[in-house]
Design a protein around this motif. Structure first.
Motif: not given
Length: 517
Positions: A101-112
């Motif tokens: 759940q915390g590691f979801r920032c990994f793909p979300w940074l790329a998505l932004n």
């Protein structure tokens, strides 16, 4: 259940037809001759004034109709060790759920970066996409009710973790193989919604597992464990995300890597046997044997009954409104840092890492010292700190840091995520408070309601920020009025102090019962 004194059903069940299943003698031995009729009177033991009707009826039914059942054989040492191993595996599944759940920032940074650079979205459009993508998280109470009321193969937690991981795997796997064109925006938006839907299911069940186990552990330890796992995942995700994105310049690589991680989570959850306090004997209960509609109505009724209690309703109202009334400029600040200040993705990721380090430090500090502070006083201080942290963004926007000789990279790295870290930490005391107040059987429902309320507050905050940005004229080419927006945001952060009386005054993290306001 163990008895230190004879229960009402033991003393009132005097029938010679069959042994009462509630008596220790009936549970300990089954070698009773059929032609032997004996009634044992307990002398010198006062009859209790009240007895539980359910137990008495159970004794009567057993005495008249039910045949004698053999007592379960005592568990061997190997069986006890096996149960302990399975419980540890459940904790591995739960811990990995918080970490992912915390590691979801990994793909979300790329998505932004993909949405702003690949598809050319404006700051306002990016913030609208982020808020719209969070809509499935508002449906968490439904998933909580389902996990509380419906058992799948005599389990009611881990199957939902598997389902949530599977939905996320489909979403991020599709994004990893999809071509980057403007025509695919609708499909990408659907994938974002499906991914957040799966994440919401997994988060609800993980919160329910923590709440169930917290009844048998030291107060606040498991919630702190969950927060540390969440922060550790965020720390590693932001740290590696910025580096990978800077080196590869390819968001699909990060989508693929996260899909592999979701596959591992799915395999672990499917190979683990559920061993929870609510799983022992409850899967054959009346609640499970009844119809689906009856189960759902009963669980929704229990949830509404719990939420209507003043000692639960008022703290929930305060924490949700404290986020909703503060406008969010997350999309605007992201575009300001990456497009106007020309900061590298690695700097953005490292700033998030520093924020998660702050969250971990505050969590450890709370578990050791701060939980002895009365909740209202603690929350008052945290909210003041949050308002000043929001105001500190003015230093970067007005470039005061350059006048002081501090480069933009250093300032963003050290202070950019401060307000976000304080806001995330503010949730921890309320999570522990709700754990102490949550009625048995409502763990998933109540915490799903809590987290969905926070998500809805964040969405309202984002919409509020979009409206305020349009009102003061913020755009991708004009950030001149951004200082005014930050000043209004900081003032709005002080508004929740006006109804701070909603927070219990004397409750601390060491107490199990909340004192009335």
């Amino acid at each position: 259940m163990s008895y230190s004194s004879p229960s009402a059903s033991e003393m009132l069940c005097l029938s010679p037809c069959a042994p009462c299943p509630h008596r220790p003698s009936a549970r300990a031995s089954t070698s009773v001759a059929d032609n032997t009729h004996r009634v044992t009177l307990r002398l010198g033991t006062p009859t209790p004034r009240r007895c539980r009707l359910g137990k008495f009826q159970g004794c009567s039914a057993a005495a008249t109709t039910a045949p004698m059942e053999k007592a379960a054989p005592p568990r061997t040492t190997a069986e006890r060790w096996g149960s302990l191993r399975e419980m540890r595996r459940v904790w591995w599944v739960c811990g990995m759920g918080y970490w992912v759940q915390g590691f979801r920032c990994f793909p979300w940074l790329a998505l932004n970066f993909h949405l702003t650079r690949g598809l050319g979205l404006s700051p306002v459009a990016l913030q609208l996409v982020q808020n719209a993508g969070s809509l499935p998280l508002v449906a968490k109470p439904l998933f909580g009710v389902l996990s509380d009321a419906i058992y799948i193969g005599h389990q009611h937690r881990l199957p939902y973790v598997s389902a949530g991981a599977f939905l996320q795997l489909i979403a991020w796997g599709t994004l990893a193989i999809m071509p980057v064109t403007g025509d695919t925006f609708t499909t990408e938006m659907v994938c974002i919604l499906i991914g957040n839907l799966g994440a919401s299911v997994t988060e609800v069940v993980s919160d329910a597992v923590v709440t169930e186990f917290s009844r048998t552990q030291k107060k606040g330890v498991l919630q702190s464990y969950a927060f540390i796992g969440l922060a550790a995942g965020s720390l590693l995700g932001n740290l590696s995300g910025g580096y990978v994105l800077l080196r590869t310049q390819e968001p699909k690589t990060m989508f693929t890597a996260f899909s592999v991680l979701l596959g591992l989570q799915l395999a672990l959850s499917m190979s683990t046997k559920e061993t929870l306090p609510s799983s022992h004997g409850n899967s054959n209960s009346l609640l499970v044997r009844s119809s689906l509609s009856v189960n759902l109505r009963k669980q929704f009724s229990n949830l509404m009954t719990a939420v209507r209690k003043e000692r639960i309703f008022y703290p929930l109202a305060w924490i949700m409104t404290s986020f909703a009334v503060v406008p969010s400029f997350s999309g605007t600040m992201f575009c300001f840092q990456t497009q106007y200040l020309k900061l590298d993705p690695s700097i953005i990721g490292l700033s998030k890492v520093m924020g998660q380090v702050m969250v971990v430090s505050l969590t450890v500090l709370y578990n050791r010292y701060l939980k002895q502070i009365p909740l209202r006083r603690l929350v008052w201080g945290v909210q003041i700190m949050y308002a000043f942290a929001v105001l500190s963004e003015l230093i970067l926007v007005k470039q005061v840091n350059l006048m002081l000789g501090i480069p933009n990279e250093i300032y963003v790295l050290c202070f950019s995520a401060l307000a976000e870290a304080i806001a995330q930490f503010k949730v921890l005391p309320f999570s522990i408070l709700l754990s102490s107040l949550c009625p048995p059987g409502c763990e998933g429902s109540l915490f799903a309601f809590f987290t969905s309320g926070l998500v809805l507050s964040a969405i309202l905050s984002g919409v509020y920020g979009v409206g305020l940005s349009a009102l003061i004229g913020l755009s991708a080419r004009d950030y001149s009025n951004l200082p005014l927006g930050i000043l209004l945001q900081s003032l709005a952060a002080l508004l929740p102090l006006a109804w701070i009386s909603f927070v219990p005054e004397n409750w601390t993290g060491d107490e199990k019962i909340v004192k009335q306001r």
